[in-house]
Design a protein around this motif. Structure first.
Motif, PDB file in Angstrom:
ATOM      1  N   PRO A  64       0.845  -1.209   0.000  1.00 37.78           N
ATOM      2  CA  PRO A  64       0.000   0.000   0.000  1.00 37.78           C
ATOM      3  C   PRO A  64       0.875   1.252   0.000  1.00 37.78           C
ATOM      4  CG  PRO A  64       0.064  -0.996   2.188  1.00 37.78           C
ATOM      5  CD  PRO A  64       0.764  -1.944   1.277  1.00 37.78           C
ATOM      6  N   ALA A  65       0.918   1.936  -1.117  1.00 38.16           N
ATOM      7  CA  ALA A  65       1.852   3.047  -1.299  1.00 38.16           C
ATOM      8  C   ALA A  65       1.144   4.390  -1.246  1.00 38.16           C
ATOM      9  CB  ALA A  65       2.583   2.905  -2.638  1.00 38.16           C
ATOM     10  N   ILE A  66       1.830   5.385  -0.715  1.00 40.40           N
ATOM     11  CA  ILE A  66       1.324   6.755  -0.727  1.00 40.40           C
ATOM     12  C   ILE A  66       1.312   7.253  -2.171  1.00 40.40           C
ATOM     13  CG2 ILE A  66       1.758   9.119   0.041  1.00 40.40           C
ATOM     14  CD1 ILE A  66       3.167   7.969   2.481  1.00 40.40           C
ATOM     15  N   PRO A  67       0.196   7.812  -2.651  1.00 39.76           N
ATOM     16  CA  PRO A  67       0.185   8.359  -4.016  1.00 39.76           C
ATOM     17  C   PRO A  67       1.317   9.360  -4.208  1.00 39.76           C
ATOM     18  CG  PRO A  67      -2.039   8.263  -3.131  1.00 39.76           C
ATOM     19  CD  PRO A  67      -1.121   7.921  -1.989  1.00 39.76           C
ATOM     20  N   SER A  68       2.125   9.140  -5.242  1.00 42.17           N
ATOM     21  CA  SER A  68       3.310   9.961  -5.509  1.00 42.17           C
ATOM     22  C   SER A  68       3.366  10.279  -6.992  1.00 42.17           C
ATOM     23  CB  SER A  68       4.589   9.218  -5.097  1.00 42.17           C
ATOM     24  OG  SER A  68       4.540   8.800  -3.754  1.00 42.17           O
ATOM     25  N   ALA A  69       3.931  11.422  -7.323  1.00 43.57           N
ATOM     26  CA  ALA A  69       4.014  11.817  -8.730  1.00 43.57           C
ATOM     27  C   ALA A  69       5.042  12.923  -8.903  1.00 43.57           C
ATOM     28  CB  ALA A  69       2.646  12.288  -9.235  1.00 43.57           C
ATOM     29  N   ARG A  70       5.422  13.141 -10.155  1.00 42.75           N
ATOM     30  CA  ARG A  70       6.240  14.298 -10.547  1.00 42.75           C
ATOM     31  C   ARG A  70       5.482  15.045 -11.653  1.00 42.75           C
ATOM     32  NH1 ARG A  70      11.312  15.369  -9.897  1.00 42.75           N
ATOM     33  NH2 ARG A  70      11.716  15.537 -12.135  1.00 42.75           N
ATOM     34  N   PRO A  71       4.404  15.707 -11.285  1.00 36.52           N
ATOM     35  CA  PRO A  71       3.534  16.341 -12.283  1.00 36.52           C
ATOM     36  C   PRO A  71       4.198  17.560 -12.917  1.00 36.52           C
ATOM     37  CG  PRO A  71       2.843  16.946 -10.080  1.00 36.52           C
ATOM     38  CD  PRO A  71       3.916  15.920  -9.915  1.00 36.52           C
ATOM     39  N   GLU A  72       3.726  17.912 -14.113  1.00 41.97           N
ATOM     40  CA  GLU A  72       4.278  19.068 -14.821  1.00 41.97           C
ATOM     41  C   GLU A  72       3.522  20.351 -14.522  1.00 41.97           C
ATOM     42  OE1 GLU A  72       4.641  18.275 -18.938  1.00 41.97           O
ATOM     43  OE2 GLU A  72       5.984  16.548 -18.674  1.00 41.97           O
ATOM     44  N   SER A  73       2.364  20.240 -13.844  1.00 47.40           N
ATOM     45  CA  SER A  73       1.583  21.436 -13.521  1.00 47.40           C
ATOM     46  C   SER A  73       0.816  21.185 -12.229  1.00 47.40           C
ATOM     47  CB  SER A  73       0.602  21.765 -14.647  1.00 47.40           C
ATOM     48  OG  SER A  73      -0.405  20.760 -14.743  1.00 47.40           O
ATOM     49  N   TRP A  74       0.303  22.260 -11.642  1.00 46.18           N
ATOM     50  CA  TRP A  74      -0.507  22.151 -10.423  1.00 46.18           C
ATOM     51  C   TRP A  74      -1.795  21.392 -10.702  1.00 46.18           C
ATOM     52  CZ3 TRP A  74      -0.142  21.975  -5.516  1.00 46.18           C
ATOM     53  CH2 TRP A  74      -1.225  22.251  -4.672  1.00 46.18           C
ATOM     54  N   GLU A  75      -2.378  21.625 -11.865  1.00 46.86           N
ATOM     55  CA  GLU A  75      -3.614  20.941 -12.228  1.00 46.86           C
ATOM     56  C   GLU A  75      -3.366  19.435 -12.352  1.00 46.86           C
ATOM     57  OE1 GLU A  75      -3.860  25.053 -12.761  1.00 46.86           O
ATOM     58  OE2 GLU A  75      -2.421  23.659 -13.711  1.00 46.86           O
ATOM     59  N   GLU A  76      -2.236  19.081 -12.925  1.00 47.34           N
ATOM     60  CA  GLU A  76      -1.893  17.660 -13.052  1.00 47.34           C
ATOM     61  C   GLU A  76      -1.638  17.051 -11.669  1.00 47.34           C
ATOM     62  OE1 GLU A  76       1.720  14.990 -14.935  1.00 47.34           O
ATOM     63  OE2 GLU A  76       1.087  16.815 -16.011  1.00 47.34           O
ATOM     64  N   ALA A  77      -1.049  17.833 -10.761  1.00 51.45           N
ATOM     65  CA  ALA A  77      -0.799  17.354  -9.400  1.00 51.45           C
ATOM     66  C   ALA A  77      -2.111  17.047  -8.686  1.00 51.45           C
ATOM     67  CB  ALA A  77       0.001  18.392  -8.622  1.00 51.45           C
ATOM     68  N   LEU A  78      -3.087  17.960  -8.803  1.00 50.69           N
ATOM     69  CA  LEU A  78      -4.378  17.747  -8.152  1.00 50.69           C
ATOM     70  C   LEU A  78      -5.103  16.530  -8.723  1.00 50.69           C
ATOM     71  CD1 LEU A  78      -5.662  21.435  -7.934  1.00 50.69           C
ATOM     72  CD2 LEU A  78      -4.614  20.065  -6.113  1.00 50.69           C
ATOM     73  N   ALA A  79      -4.980  16.347 -10.034  1.00 53.94           N
ATOM     74  CA  ALA A  79      -5.645  15.207 -10.670  1.00 53.94           C
ATOM     75  C   ALA A  79      -5.032  13.886 -10.222  1.00 53.94           C
ATOM     76  CB  ALA A  79      -5.561  15.343 -12.183  1.00 53.94           C
ATOM     77  N   ALA A  80      -3.695  13.889 -10.006  1.00 55.95           N
ATOM     78  CA  ALA A  80      -3.009  12.646  -9.663  1.00 55.95           C
ATOM     79  C   ALA A  80      -3.035  12.348  -8.170  1.00 55.95           C
ATOM     80  CB  ALA A  80      -1.567  12.706 -10.149  1.00 55.95           C
ATOM     81  N   LEU A  81      -3.003  13.411  -7.341  1.00 58.86           N
ATOM     82  CA  LEU A  81      -2.776  13.225  -5.912  1.00 58.86           C
ATOM     83  C   LEU A  81      -3.937  13.652  -5.030  1.00 58.86           C
ATOM     84  CD1 LEU A  81       0.917  14.510  -5.798  1.00 58.86           C
ATOM     85  CD2 LEU A  81       0.108  12.157  -6.064  1.00 58.86           C
ATOM     86  N   GLY A  82      -4.947  14.306  -5.605  1.00 60.23           N
ATOM     87  CA  GLY A  82      -6.075  14.743  -4.795  1.00 60.23           C
ATOM     88  C   GLY A  82      -5.944  16.197  -4.377  1.00 60.23           C
ATOM     89  N   PRO A  83      -6.855  16.681  -3.560  1.00 55.62           N
ATOM     90  CA  PRO A  83      -6.901  18.102  -3.205  1.00 55.62           C
ATOM     91  C   PRO A  83      -5.724  18.544  -2.332  1.00 55.62           C
ATOM     92  CG  PRO A  83      -8.476  16.855  -1.906  1.00 55.62           C
ATOM     93  CD  PRO A  83      -7.943  15.913  -2.923  1.00 55.62           C
ATOM     94  N   ALA A  84      -5.465  19.861  -2.373  1.00 50.25           N
ATOM     95  CA  ALA A  84      -4.424  20.459  -1.537  1.00 50.25           C
ATOM     96  C   ALA A  84      -4.856  20.397  -0.069  1.00 50.25           C
ATOM     97  CB  ALA A  84      -4.178  21.895  -1.970  1.00 50.25           C
ATOM     98  N   PRO A  85      -3.879  20.438   0.855  1.00 52.93           N
ATOM     99  CA  PRO A  85      -2.447  20.608   0.610  1.00 52.93           C
ATOM    100  C   PRO A  85      -1.787  19.304   0.166  1.00 52.93           C
ATOM    101  CG  PRO A  85      -2.838  20.385   2.954  1.00 52.93           C
ATOM    102  CD  PRO A  85      -4.194  20.418   2.307  1.00 52.93           C
ATOM    103  N   LEU A  86      -0.672  19.465  -0.564  1.00 46.59           N
ATOM    104  CA  LEU A  86       0.159  18.349  -0.993  1.00 46.59           C
ATOM    105  C   LEU A  86       1.574  18.569  -0.459  1.00 46.59           C
ATOM    106  CD1 LEU A  86      -1.047  18.140  -4.713  1.00 46.59           C
ATOM    107  CD2 LEU A  86      -1.803  16.706  -2.803  1.00 46.59           C
ATOM    108  N   LEU A  87       2.364  17.529  -0.460  1.00 46.77           N
ATOM    109  CA  LEU A  87       3.742  17.633   0.016  1.00 46.77           C
ATOM    110  C   LEU A  87       4.720  17.566  -1.140  1.00 46.77           C
ATOM    111  CD1 LEU A  87       3.985  15.377   3.204  1.00 46.77           C
ATOM    112  CD2 LEU A  87       3.715  17.853   3.076  1.00 46.77           C
ATOM    113  N   LEU A  88       5.744  18.393  -1.064  1.00 48.41           N
ATOM    114  CA  LEU A  88       6.893  18.278  -1.960  1.00 48.41           C
ATOM    115  C   LEU A  88       8.091  17.938  -1.101  1.00 48.41           C
ATOM    116  CD1 LEU A  88       7.946  20.330  -5.006  1.00 48.41           C
ATOM    117  CD2 LEU A  88       9.556  20.139  -3.092  1.00 48.41           C
ATOM    118  N   LYS A  89       8.821  16.888  -1.474  1.00 40.54           N
ATOM    119  CA  LYS A  89      10.000  16.481  -0.716  1.00 40.54           C
ATOM    120  C   LYS A  89      11.154  16.196  -1.672  1.00 40.54           C
ATOM    121  CE  LYS A  89       8.061  12.973   1.271  1.00 40.54           C
ATOM    122  NZ  LYS A  89       7.839  11.728   2.077  1.00 40.54           N
TER     123      LYS A  89
END
Length: 341
Positions: free
Chosen positions: A134-159
């Motif tokens: 069971p993995a935490i949803p993770s991505a390297r999106p090219e835009s904020w809109e793509e990040a929301l689509a892949a990872l769900g609503p804000a806030p999101l983490l960048l590490k």
């Protein structure tokens, strides 16, 4: 205490910092070995945990001259085992395994493939998810809109993809945050869904035996300090985390001291990362009966499987205090721990 001349000499690196001090401190009361502390900065405080100390030379640690420093130190001090207390030291010894084999010295290193995999969080998350965990949803999106689509609503983490502890982790609330932090981080970033809360974070220690089995786990619910290290812990049983840890160990087959970080998402534990080395909480683990440095001596020096430790439950809190070193002429420094701050 046994005669120091008959004790094997163990070098502990990074004794000027928290992890190295924790390793040395866990070995000191038992008196099984002569402790040689090594670091760029040797402090009066770090000397209190060591029988002898050696300051690293101020040279490029990727150079042959630095390797020669270690050759001379191993030969002169009769070092039989090295316990790396810093991740940069782990990387150095990992990259020079053959040289240290030629010196006839053991080094407490995890499996080479696991060290490489854990060096990049994005690569590790892909491998972890592919293994069916069971993995935490993770991505390297090219835009904020793509990040929301892949990872769900804000806030999101960048590490950071490459880094340690909680250093460099930031919360993203909108497109402006995304643009600023991805630009500032260059290629070294990964985004994830926020899983659970700070009260749901756990640090887990095991000693891997390399065949998918391990000693432990010791499970601690923790609170982080601002520096990203463990500040408070509660040692407890957690069947779901223990079960998942067992599955992870069987799959990745670590060797030696290994640290796993989890967040709970509802009833499901989610792995944040594996640190294939000693962690900043090693001294806390030792205080509750899980002494990884002693296990390294059993395993690597004496060639026997360490005994399963008896782990006590309880809580611990880290705090700062003054350390005063007397410097009167002709007198060795004597440590005084002042009032806690």
């Amino acid at each position: 205490m046994p005669d120091a001349s008959r004790r094997p000499t163990v070098a502990v690196t990074g004794v000027g910092a928290l992890i190295g001090q924790g390793i040395a401190r866990s070995l000191r009361p038992r008196g099984r070995v002569r402790i040689m502390g090594v670091d760029r900065r040797i402090t009066p405080f770090s000397k209190t945990f060591c029988d002898a100390v050696e300051q690293k030379p101020a040279i490029d640690e990727a150079s042959e001259a630095y390797l020669d420093f270690w050759r001379g130190l191993v030969r002169r001090e009769g070092i039989e085992l090295i316990l790396p207390g810093l991740s940069v030291d782990m990387d150095f010894f990992n990259g020079n395994r053959a040289a240290f084999r030629d010196m006839g010295v053991k080094v407490a290193l995890n499996r080479e493939g696991l060290i490489a995999l854990c060096a990049d969080k994005a690569d590790f998350q892909k491998a972890y998810r592919a293994a069916g965990f069971p993995a935490i949803p993770s991505a390297r999106p090219e835009s904020w809109e793509e990040a929301l689509a892949a990872l769900g609503p804000a806030p999101l983490l960048l590490k950071p993809r490459r880094g340690e502890g909680s250093a460099g982790i930031v919360r993203l609330d909108d497109a402006s945050d995304f643009a600023y932090w991805t630009r500032r981080s260059g290629d070294n970033w990964l985004m994830q869904t926020v899983m659970g809360t700070e009260a749901d974070e756990y640090t887990v220690g095991v000693y891997g035996l390399g065949d998918g089995t391990s000693l432990g786990p010791i499970i601690m619910r923790r609170r982080l300090t601002r520096s990203g290290h463990t500040g408070e812990v509660e040692v407890l049983d957690h069947p779901a985390i223990a079960a998942l840890t067992g599955r992870i160990i069987r799959h990745f087959q670590p060797i030696g001291p290994t640290n796993l970080q989890f967040r709970m998402g509802g009833e499901t534990p989610y792995l944040l990362e594996i640190n294939p080395r000693f962690s900043s909480s090693c001294s806390l683990r030792a205080a509750f009966g899980f002494v990884e440095a002693e296990m390294c001596i059993d395993d690597l020096l004496e060639g026997r499987t360490p005994e399963q430790p008896v782990i006590r439950h309880g809580a611990a809190h880290r705090y700062n205090e003054d350390f005063i070193a007397d410097t009167l002429p002709g007198k060795e420094p004597s440590g005084y721990a002042g009032d806690p701050v």
